[in-house]
Design a protein around this motif. Structure first.
Motif, PDB file in Angstrom:
ATOM      1  N   LYS A   1       0.833  -1.205   0.000  1.00 21.30           N
ATOM      2  CA  LYS A   1       0.000   0.000   0.000  1.00 21.30           C
ATOM      3  C   LYS A   1       0.868   1.255   0.000  1.00 21.30           C
ATOM      4  CE  LYS A   1      -4.012  -1.851   2.427  1.00 21.30           C
ATOM      5  NZ  LYS A   1      -4.667  -1.907   3.754  1.00 21.30           N
ATOM      6  N   MET A   2       1.941   1.227   0.803  1.00 18.73           N
ATOM      7  CA  MET A   2       2.805   2.405   0.873  1.00 18.73           C
ATOM      8  C   MET A   2       3.436   2.699  -0.474  1.00 18.73           C
ATOM      9  SD  MET A   2       4.702   2.602   4.443  1.00 18.73           S
ATOM     10  CE  MET A   2       3.823   3.455   5.725  1.00 18.73           C
ATOM     11  N   VAL A   3       3.906   1.638  -1.145  1.00 13.21           N
ATOM     12  CA  VAL A   3       4.616   1.854  -2.399  1.00 13.21           C
ATOM     13  C   VAL A   3       3.659   2.143  -3.546  1.00 13.21           C
ATOM     14  CG1 VAL A   3       6.066   0.756  -4.145  1.00 13.21           C
ATOM     15  CG2 VAL A   3       6.618   0.494  -1.728  1.00 13.21           C
ATOM     16  N   PHE A   4       2.665   1.257  -3.737  1.00 11.64           N
ATOM     17  CA  PHE A   4       1.890   1.339  -4.966  1.00 11.64           C
ATOM     18  C   PHE A   4       0.599   2.150  -4.828  1.00 11.64           C
ATOM     19  CE2 PHE A   4       4.629  -2.321  -5.706  1.00 11.64           C
ATOM     20  CZ  PHE A   4       5.117  -2.008  -6.966  1.00 11.64           C
ATOM     21  N   ARG A   5       0.211   2.494  -3.600  1.00  9.73           N
ATOM     22  CA  ARG A   5      -0.976   3.324  -3.461  1.00  9.73           C
ATOM     23  C   ARG A   5      -0.619   4.735  -3.009  1.00  9.73           C
ATOM     24  NH1 ARG A   5      -4.919   1.922   1.273  1.00  9.73           N
ATOM     25  NH2 ARG A   5      -3.386   3.273   2.290  1.00  9.73           N
ATOM     26  N   ASP A   6       0.258   4.814  -1.973  1.00 10.65           N
ATOM     27  CA  ASP A   6       0.589   6.135  -1.426  1.00 10.65           C
ATOM     28  C   ASP A   6       1.891   6.706  -1.991  1.00 10.65           C
ATOM     29  OD1 ASP A   6      -1.619   5.544   0.085  1.00 10.65           O
ATOM     30  OD2 ASP A   6      -0.454   4.816   1.790  1.00 10.65           O
ATOM     31  N   PHE A   7       2.597   5.924  -2.795  1.00 12.97           N
ATOM     32  CA  PHE A   7       3.860   6.336  -3.413  1.00 12.97           C
ATOM     33  C   PHE A   7       4.903   6.782  -2.389  1.00 12.97           C
ATOM     34  CE2 PHE A   7       0.580   7.335  -6.702  1.00 12.97           C
ATOM     35  CZ  PHE A   7       0.826   6.207  -7.464  1.00 12.97           C
ATOM     36  N   LEU A   8       4.874   6.159  -1.197  1.00 10.89           N
ATOM     37  CA  LEU A   8       5.911   6.415  -0.193  1.00 10.89           C
ATOM     38  C   LEU A   8       7.017   5.368  -0.398  1.00 10.89           C
ATOM     39  CD1 LEU A   8       3.536   6.969   2.850  1.00 10.89           C
ATOM     40  CD2 LEU A   8       4.924   8.713   1.718  1.00 10.89           C
ATOM     41  N   PHE A   9       7.790   5.559  -1.476  1.00 10.16           N
ATOM     42  CA  PHE A   9       8.736   4.526  -1.886  1.00 10.16           C
ATOM     43  C   PHE A   9       9.795   4.248  -0.825  1.00 10.16           C
ATOM     44  CE2 PHE A   9       7.027   6.430  -5.723  1.00 10.16           C
ATOM     45  CZ  PHE A   9       6.536   5.303  -6.358  1.00 10.16           C
TER      46      PHE A   9
END
Lengths: 310, 279
Positions: free
Chosen positions: A272-280
């Motif tokens: 979710k962090m990477v692909f939804r919220d873009f918090l890579f």
């Protein structure tokens, strides 16, 4: 390639054939090693680099633009209350999944190793559940767990165990229980198969000796089977730990980690962090923490299996 | 009932019990197929009908009439087979070398293969997304095949190695004395003896490629390349889920692995216990 090899061999046959050939033998492993280096080892390093930088959707593809921020992504992860929730969820998920997979797996393994017509064929068929894509079994269970027309609610009501329909997946109190339940089903065939193999690998003479000494069925199990099974059990447990710890598809398809973070595990939170919220950066930090745990477990697994082989 | 009793008395009691437990365990799959063959009115019947009283091919036909679904199916086949071929090409010589040849650094490669078995796919999803975007491989079969092979390759090596270990090393030596190169010995002598191992590995790697969801949703964004697993996920996204349609596409997605398993069951069970793993 082949011709060259034989030429070299022909010339050097008399002097030192071993050494020459050995060098060319590395060509057997080179493609696989290169592939793993490029698509497995490099991504791991990439994740480490990502977790130490401030990366946004705009700068993801151009690493030179990302500023180095030290460990602040890790700090943010630890301050995020959702992270604590998912760690606890993952531990609960793993613990109950393993206990039931092993317990039920053992009971079934003992049952299906008895000799009766069809035993061999039946135990093989459990693996059907293991072969089909997790997305498929996940969506079936969503349907079975459905609140209004789901079969599970119907059975529980008929048995008088509940009086009102439970909305298993959308209720924050039952979402995690639901994914654990599905995972027990999903992992049971694998455990069953390995346990049956382990049971069949035990020497039969010991049982005969125990029978002569007058041991009962339970005593044989408790004092003969279990102790002899310990090394195999240990590796099955560690393997199960690793596979349960990194679970993704199942949780993702059954509850999506929700409601809110009620059934999120570490991998779905990272997704979710990477692909939804873009918090890579933070997503990578979480994955690295997961990686460390899995790596330690893998080393432990390798040690236990190697000891077993010796 | 009478026949049940007579079966019991003839020593089939355990068989019946075993069959009953198996039936309970596999009930979800039965229920999926049953739902896929039912009209919408029948699905919400309460109490649910456990026997196939009305068979309706409507949901299946409807799912297949959407041109995207056959496309997804073909895409999954391409990715599954591609993953199988690439994994076997890379893993077979490597597993052979690890089993038979005296190489330095063997234990390191073993360690990497073993520990990458334990990798969560999600760990490499972001890096691969970035790498593939740069190389222009995102949203392509090749990218998906490579991504799945990263998971399948270590596994293939681990399953194949024991099969090669079971073949006496002296065979390679004998072939070499007869004038073969190491490669020739591998190709002409060892490989024909390892058909079972290759077949087992092929089944496993196909299952990995066919069943993947994560790469299917992260590395693909067009229907031309999207595998069926991602198609199911897209169908589940809506708030009002049409269960017979979802079960219909799930049934379609289950069929190839199921048929493959039923045909090759013996190999799967053996391979699983030797190599011990799928995700």
């Amino acid at each position: 390639m082949v011709d060259k090899t034989s030429d070299v061999r022909a010339i050097d046959k008399k002097r030192e054939p071993r050494k020459r050939i050995a060098h060319l033998d590395y060509l057997f492993v080179a493609p696989a090693a290169l592939f793993l280096l490029l698509f497995m080892v490099y991504p791991v390093l990439f994740n480490i680099s990502l977790s130490l930088r401030d990366v946004t959707a705009a700068t993801l593809l151009d690493t030179s633009q990302n500023t180095f921020v030290g460990l602040s992504n890790y700090a943010k992860v630890f301050q995020n209350p959702a992270f604590a929730t998912t760690v606890i969820n993952t531990l609960v998920f793993t613990f109950f999944s393993l206990v039931f997979q092993l317990g039920l797996g053992m009971a079934l393994a003992i049952f299906y190793t008895r000799s009766f017509p069809g035993a061999r064929y039946m135990r093989g068929l459990y693996l059907v559940a293991w072969t089909i894509p997790i997305v498929v079994s996940g969506s079936v269970f969503r349907w079975l767990l459905e609140g209004d027309a789901g079969v599970i609610n119907y059975l529980l009501r008929t048995l008088g165990l509940i009086h009102q329909s439970i909305f298993w997946i959308s209720n924050p109190n039952t979402a995690l229980v639901s994914v654990i339940f599905v995972n027990i089903w999903l992992g049971l065939p694998f455990n069953l198969t390995l346990l049956i193999a382990a049971l069949q690998g035990l020497p039969q003479e010991v049982y005969e000796a125990a029978s002569i000494d007058g041991a009962s069925g339970w005593q044989k199990y408790r004092f003969v089977t279990l102790p002899m099974l310990r090394p195999a059990l240990l590796s099955i447990v560690v393997l199960g730990l690793i596979y349960t710890f990194k679970v993704f598809d199942l949780v993702f398809i059954v509850t999506g980690g929700g409601p809110l973070n009620a059934s999120d595990v570490v991998s779905t939170l990272a997704y979710k962090m990477v692909f939804r919220d873009f918090l890579f950066g933070q997503g990578a930090a979480i994955l690295n923490l997961l990686f460390v745990v899995l790596f330690v477990l893998s080393l432990f697994y390798i040690r236990t299996t190697q000891r077993e082989e010796v | 009932m009478k026949t049940l009793f007579s079966l019991y008395h003839r020593g089939y009691g355990l068989s019946l019990l075993g069959l009953l437990m198996l039936a309970i365990f596999l009930f979800p799959i039965y229920w999926m197929v049953l739902t896929a063959l039912r009209p919408s009115t029948e699905i919400f019947a309460y109490p649910p009908h456990f026997l196939p009283n009305v068979v309706d091919l409507g949901p299946i036909k409807q799912v297949l009439s959407d041109p995207k679904v056959p496309r997804y199916f073909i895409n999954s086949a391409i990715v599954g087979l591609g993953c199988t071929v690439l994994s076997l090409l890379l893993a077979t010589p490597a597993a052979y070398a690890l089993a038979h040849l005296p190489l330095r650094g063997k234990s390191l490669l073993m360690l990497i293969s073993l520990s990458s078995l334990m990798f969560p796919a999600i760990m490499i999803a972001t890096p691969l997304f970035v790498i593939f975007s740069r190389m222009g491989l995102s949203d392509s079969y090749f990218g998906l095949i490579v991504a799945n092979t990263t998971l399948a390759l270590p596994f293939a090596i681990m399953v194949l190695r024991p099969f090669f270990l079971a073949i006496p090393k002296q065979l390679t030596e004998a072939a070499k004395i007869d004038g073969c190169t190491t490669w020739g010995a591998f190709w002409r002598v060892i490989l024909p003896l390892s058909v079972t191992g290759l077949l087992t590995t092929a089944i496993f790697t196909f299952l990995i490629g066919w069943g993947d969801l994560l790469f299917a949703i992260t590395l693909v964004n067009s229907d031309e390349v999207r595998p069926i697993t991602a198609g199911i996920y897209a169908n589940m996204g809506n708030n009002t889920i049409r269960w017979n349609a979802v079960m219909a596409i799930s049934t379609v997605a289950m069929l190839p692995p199921l048929v493959l398993f039923l045909i090759t069951q013996r190999y799967v069970v053996r391979g699983l216990t030797v190599g011990a793993v799928k995700e």
